[in-house]
Design a protein around this motif. Structure first.
Motif, short mmCIF file in Angstrom:
data_model
loop_
_atom_site.label_atom_id
_atom_site.label_comp_id
_atom_site.label_asym_id
_atom_site.label_seq_id
_atom_site.Cartn_x
_atom_site.Cartn_y
_atom_site.Cartn_z
N LYS A 433 1.00 -1.30 0.03
CA LYS A 433 0.45 0.07 0.24
C LYS A 433 0.70 1.36 -0.13
O LYS A 433 0.29 2.25 0.00
CB LYS A 433 -0.88 -0.04 1.21
N SER A 434 2.35 1.10 0.16
CA SER A 434 3.09 2.15 0.23
C SER A 434 4.32 1.73 -0.53
O SER A 434 4.83 0.55 -0.72
CB SER A 434 3.55 2.77 1.40
N PHE A 435 5.16 2.65 -0.89
CA PHE A 435 6.26 2.26 -1.60
C PHE A 435 7.51 3.50 -1.28
O PHE A 435 7.05 4.83 -1.04
CB PHE A 435 5.94 2.57 -3.40
N TYR A 436 8.61 2.88 -1.31
CA TYR A 436 9.77 3.96 -0.97
C TYR A 436 10.58 4.37 -2.32
O TYR A 436 10.71 3.42 -3.13
CB TYR A 436 10.69 2.94 -0.18
N TYR A 437 11.05 5.39 -2.42
CA TYR A 437 11.78 6.12 -3.40
C TYR A 437 12.97 7.06 -3.11
O TYR A 437 12.94 7.58 -1.90
CB TYR A 437 10.90 6.95 -4.18
N HIS A 438 14.03 6.65 -3.69
CA HIS A 438 15.21 7.32 -3.16
C HIS A 438 16.15 7.83 -4.52
O HIS A 438 16.79 7.07 -5.13
CB HIS A 438 15.98 6.85 -2.17
N TYR A 439 16.50 9.05 -4.71
CA TYR A 439 17.28 9.43 -5.94
C TYR A 439 18.31 10.23 -5.19
O TYR A 439 18.32 10.85 -4.13
CB TYR A 439 16.18 10.59 -6.76
N PHE A 440 19.46 10.23 -5.82
CA PHE A 440 20.76 10.39 -5.35
C PHE A 440 21.52 11.52 -6.11
O PHE A 440 22.33 12.25 -5.41
CB PHE A 440 21.82 9.30 -5.16
N GLU A 441 21.86 11.43 -7.44
CA GLU A 441 22.70 12.01 -8.16
C GLU A 441 22.54 13.61 -8.24
O GLU A 441 21.56 14.28 -8.46
CB GLU A 441 22.51 11.64 -9.65
N TYR A 442 23.74 14.37 -7.65
CA TYR A 442 23.80 15.77 -7.69
C TYR A 442 25.27 16.29 -7.83
O TYR A 442 25.97 15.51 -7.24
CB TYR A 442 23.14 16.25 -6.51
N PRO A 443 25.53 17.40 -8.27
CA PRO A 443 24.67 18.36 -9.00
C PRO A 443 24.45 18.33 -10.39
O PRO A 443 23.32 18.76 -10.96
CB PRO A 443 25.34 19.61 -8.68
N VAL A 444 25.31 17.49 -11.28
CA VAL A 444 25.09 17.51 -12.46
C VAL A 444 24.42 16.12 -12.80
O VAL A 444 24.23 15.32 -11.83
CB VAL A 444 26.54 17.04 -13.10
N PRO A 445 23.61 15.93 -13.91
CA PRO A 445 23.66 17.13 -14.86
C PRO A 445 22.43 18.14 -14.55
O PRO A 445 22.52 19.07 -15.58
CB PRO A 445 23.28 16.37 -16.29
N PRO A 450 19.28 15.43 -4.10
CA PRO A 450 19.03 14.09 -3.34
C PRO A 450 17.77 14.06 -2.62
O PRO A 450 17.52 15.06 -1.59
CB PRO A 450 19.98 13.80 -2.70
N HIS A 451 16.77 13.12 -2.70
CA HIS A 451 15.54 13.19 -1.89
C HIS A 451 14.99 11.75 -1.67
O HIS A 451 15.22 10.89 -2.75
CB HIS A 451 14.57 14.03 -2.35
N TYR A 452 14.32 11.51 -0.69
CA TYR A 452 13.78 10.20 -0.75
C TYR A 452 12.36 10.47 0.14
O TYR A 452 12.17 11.57 0.27
CB TYR A 452 14.40 9.44 0.45
N GLY A 453 11.40 9.42 -0.20
CA GLY A 453 10.08 9.63 0.15
C GLY A 453 9.25 8.35 0.16
O GLY A 453 9.70 7.31 -0.40
N VAL A 454 7.95 8.49 0.74
CA VAL A 454 7.06 7.32 0.44
C VAL A 454 5.87 7.84 -0.31
O VAL A 454 5.39 8.95 -0.27
CB VAL A 454 6.46 7.15 2.19
N VAL A 455 5.28 6.94 -0.98
CA VAL A 455 4.45 6.99 -2.07
C VAL A 455 2.99 6.19 -1.75
O VAL A 455 3.33 4.81 -1.36
CB VAL A 455 4.89 6.78 -3.32
N LYS A 466 19.88 17.04 0.82
CA LYS A 466 21.54 17.39 0.58
C LYS A 466 21.39 18.43 -0.63
O LYS A 466 20.64 18.33 -1.50
CB LYS A 466 22.08 16.23 0.10
N PRO A 467 22.58 19.15 -0.77
CA PRO A 467 23.62 19.32 0.12
C PRO A 467 23.28 20.77 1.00
O PRO A 467 23.98 21.02 2.19
CB PRO A 467 24.96 19.61 -0.61
N ASP A 468 22.46 21.39 0.61
CA ASP A 468 22.16 22.91 0.97
C ASP A 468 20.50 23.08 1.39
O ASP A 468 20.26 24.21 1.71
CB ASP A 468 22.64 24.10 0.44
N VAL A 469 19.84 21.82 1.50
CA VAL A 469 18.57 22.15 1.90
C VAL A 469 18.21 21.02 3.20
O VAL A 469 18.97 20.03 3.05
CB VAL A 469 17.60 21.97 0.45
N ASP A 470 17.00 21.42 3.63
CA ASP A 470 16.46 20.21 4.64
C ASP A 470 14.89 20.79 4.53
O ASP A 470 14.41 21.24 5.47
CB ASP A 470 17.05 20.60 6.09
N GLU A 471 14.32 20.17 3.63
CA GLU A 471 13.18 20.57 3.23
C GLU A 471 12.15 19.31 3.02
O GLU A 471 12.53 18.29 2.78
CB GLU A 471 13.02 21.36 2.11
N TRP A 472 10.98 19.64 3.47
CA TRP A 472 9.84 18.33 3.58
C TRP A 472 8.63 19.02 2.73
O TRP A 472 8.24 19.94 2.61
CB TRP A 472 9.23 17.87 4.75
#
Length: 533
Positions: A433-445, A450-455, A466-472
């Motif tokens: 009923k839920s799914f985990y996502y995680h993207y890493f590559e930064y800053p190019v291209p 980077p962010h992770y989340g639940v869907v 990362k590297p200069d944010v901490d946002e939900w």
């Protein structure tokens, strides 16, 4: 788990008893017989034809019903009509190489080790579903795009593009030997696939993975498809001019827009590399007069974005037409050689793609157009023809599905789940009923942080870290299906946020993702590429 084999119309149907998958929970899977000594029953096991494109948005497949009606894809649509269309197939990490590693292993990036396209290299010693099929007697082949740096393993035959590959006259690598091909890359990959099908050992079942480069950037169509749309002006997505005011810094400060990121090569103001003189003559005959008219207008602002959007759609969709023709040729081969009833055919892509939504091209974000990828599966006698499945499924699920189809257990480390019950149209009470996502590559291209989340079916809770944010951010697809607003700080959603944070932590524990990941995961963030001298 008990099975019974039902032989009908030359196809072995595997009837699963009970509600579980074939995955072994504790013990290592038994070692099947080597391919040099195939079991007698192998001739009855289904063949597997897996067609995998690169960056093919579900919006550009007509059976998915995008309201813009961008293109007709009759051959891919045939798979939906004769099989199952999965309407919410999600990727764990929306970028090419990691998705390909996920397909092979059935695992997330933190387990298969391929995090990004900048500095990751696939460890070919790990367990993959082609290896398990090969050991069980299947003949295995991979033709087309590989993009995992190391050489393929688990294949009796491989014929791949180096790196991203070229659209025209591509160099390729055949079983370790460099060769030069002539023609358009989608046609070349299809011709080589049909050639392998013709020459294969017909006494054994096969796994054939046909991996297209198209419609990857820079979206160069076959010469026959130049002008395929007769200079159509395409309907615009509602968010073409999104100003990102409803989002935080991470979504505002990216670099993948038609407004500022679209290059002359993307726009075909420059031709693609590797054209022959005759190909260049035909290319110029189409683009040069149109480019001249564009440059004379000296467009700016929204009119420039509109021009780029329409050029992008012509080129991208022209590439899709070539892929659809390839699917048609492959299906015709199965029909003509009495293989259609004995073969599972799967069509998918390494992730979705933005076709002007939010003013973007490319992928990477957890937003729907790149998170969600097309998935269509035809399996005569098993897959419920014409069915549209709404479950949260994933590319993670392909490896266990292929193994179950062959009567084999999944490797215990695989994190996906067999789709066979869903293909049959069965109710599965304990499906995710839920799914985990995680993207890493930064800053190019493209400066996507980077962010992770639940869907879930309705919500996405996302942490940019990362590297200069901490946002939900909290996205509510029911109230805001275009995903233009962040509901995270809305008091009315406080309980939803609390529940989703708990679910996010549960998923991370279940999937065994460590709190600290290697610096290599983030690509150029910690290991910037060396400057060329």
């Amino acid at each position: 788990m008990n099975y019974r084999q039902v032989v009908g119309a030359g196809l072995l149907l595997l009837t699963v008893m009970g509600t579980g998958s074939l995955r072994a929970a504790e013990a290592d899977p038994p070692t099947p017989q080597a391919s040099s000594q195939p079991q007698a029953s192998l001739v009855e096991r289904p063949n597997i034809l897996f067609i995998f494109s690169d960056d093919h948005a579900y919006q550009a497949i007509s059976c998915y019903g995008d309201p813009r009606r961008l293109i007709d894809t009759p051959n891919i649509d045939r798979l939906a009509r004769e099989g199952v269309r999965f309407d919410r197939c999600l990727v764990p990490n929306s970028i090419c190489g990691p998705s390909r590693a996920t397909v092979l292993t059935g695992k997330y990036s933190h387990l298969h080790g391929f995090y990004n396209n900048t500095n990751s290299r696939f460890d070919g010693s790990q367990v993959t579903f082609p290896k398990l099929l090969q050991k069980a007697g299947y003949q295995t082949a991979l033709i087309g795009k590989w993009h995992l740096v190391s050489d393929p393993t688990g294949f009796d035959h491989w014929h791949i593009l180096p790196g991203q590959g070229l659209y025209y006259n591509p160099p390729m690598i055949r079983n370790g030997q460099r060769v030069q091909q002539s023609g358009y890359v989608t046609d070349v990959i299809t011709d080589l696939s049909l050639e392998w099908l013709e020459k294969r050992d017909k006494s054994r079942p096969f796994l054939l993975m046909v991996h297209h480069k198209a419609p990857h950037r820079e979206w160069s169509p076959a010469l026959r498809h130049l002008g395929h749309d007769q200079d159509r002006q395409y309907p615009e997505p509602p968010t073409l001019f999104d100003d990102y005011s409803g989002h935080g810094q991470a979504i505002r400060d990216q670099d993948m827009t038609l407004a500022r990121t679209f290059t002359d090569l993307d726009a075909k103001l420059k031709p693609p590399p590797n054209l022959t003189p005759e190909q260049r003559r035909l290319w110029d005959a189409y683009y040069e007069p149109r480019n001249k008219a564009f440059l004379e207008k000296k467009l700016t602002g929204k009119e420039l974005i509109r021009w780029r959007y329409n050029r992008y759609m012509h080129d991208y969709l022209g590439c899709v037409k070539g892929v659809d023709e390839s699917v048609g040729r492959l299906l015709k081969y199965l029909d003509d050689h009495n293989l259609a009833q004995k073969t599972i055919v799967v069509y998918s892509s390494d992730q979705g793609f933005y076709l002007g939504e939010h003013g973007w091209f490319d992928k990477r974000f957890i937003l729907e157009e790149s998170l969600r990828t097309p998935l269509l599966i035809r399996w005569p006698g098993v897959a419920k023809a014409g069915h549209a499945d709404k479950h949260l499924t994933s590319l993670l699920d392909l490896a266990p599905t292929f193994l179950e189809a062959a009567g084999l257990p999944a490797d215990p480390q695989m994190q996906g789940r067999s789709l066979v019950p869903l293909l049959r149209g069965q109710a599965v009470a304990d499906w995710r009923k839920s799914f985990y996502y995680h993207y890493f590559e930064y800053p190019v291209p493209h400066r996507v942080r980077p962010h992770y989340g639940v869907v879930t079916e309705r919500y996405k809770l996302v942490h940019f870290y990362k590297p200069d944010v901490d946002e939900w951010e909290l996205l509510d697809r029911e109230k805001d299906p275009l995903e233009t607003r962040n509901f995270y700080d809305d008091p009315a959603y406080a309980e939803v946020v609390r529940e989703l944070k708990a679910e996010l932590q549960r998923l991370r524990r279940e999937l065994k993702e460590p709190d600290e990941l290697p610096k290599e995961a983030y690509g150029a963030l910690y290991f910037p590429p060396k400057k060329k001298k």
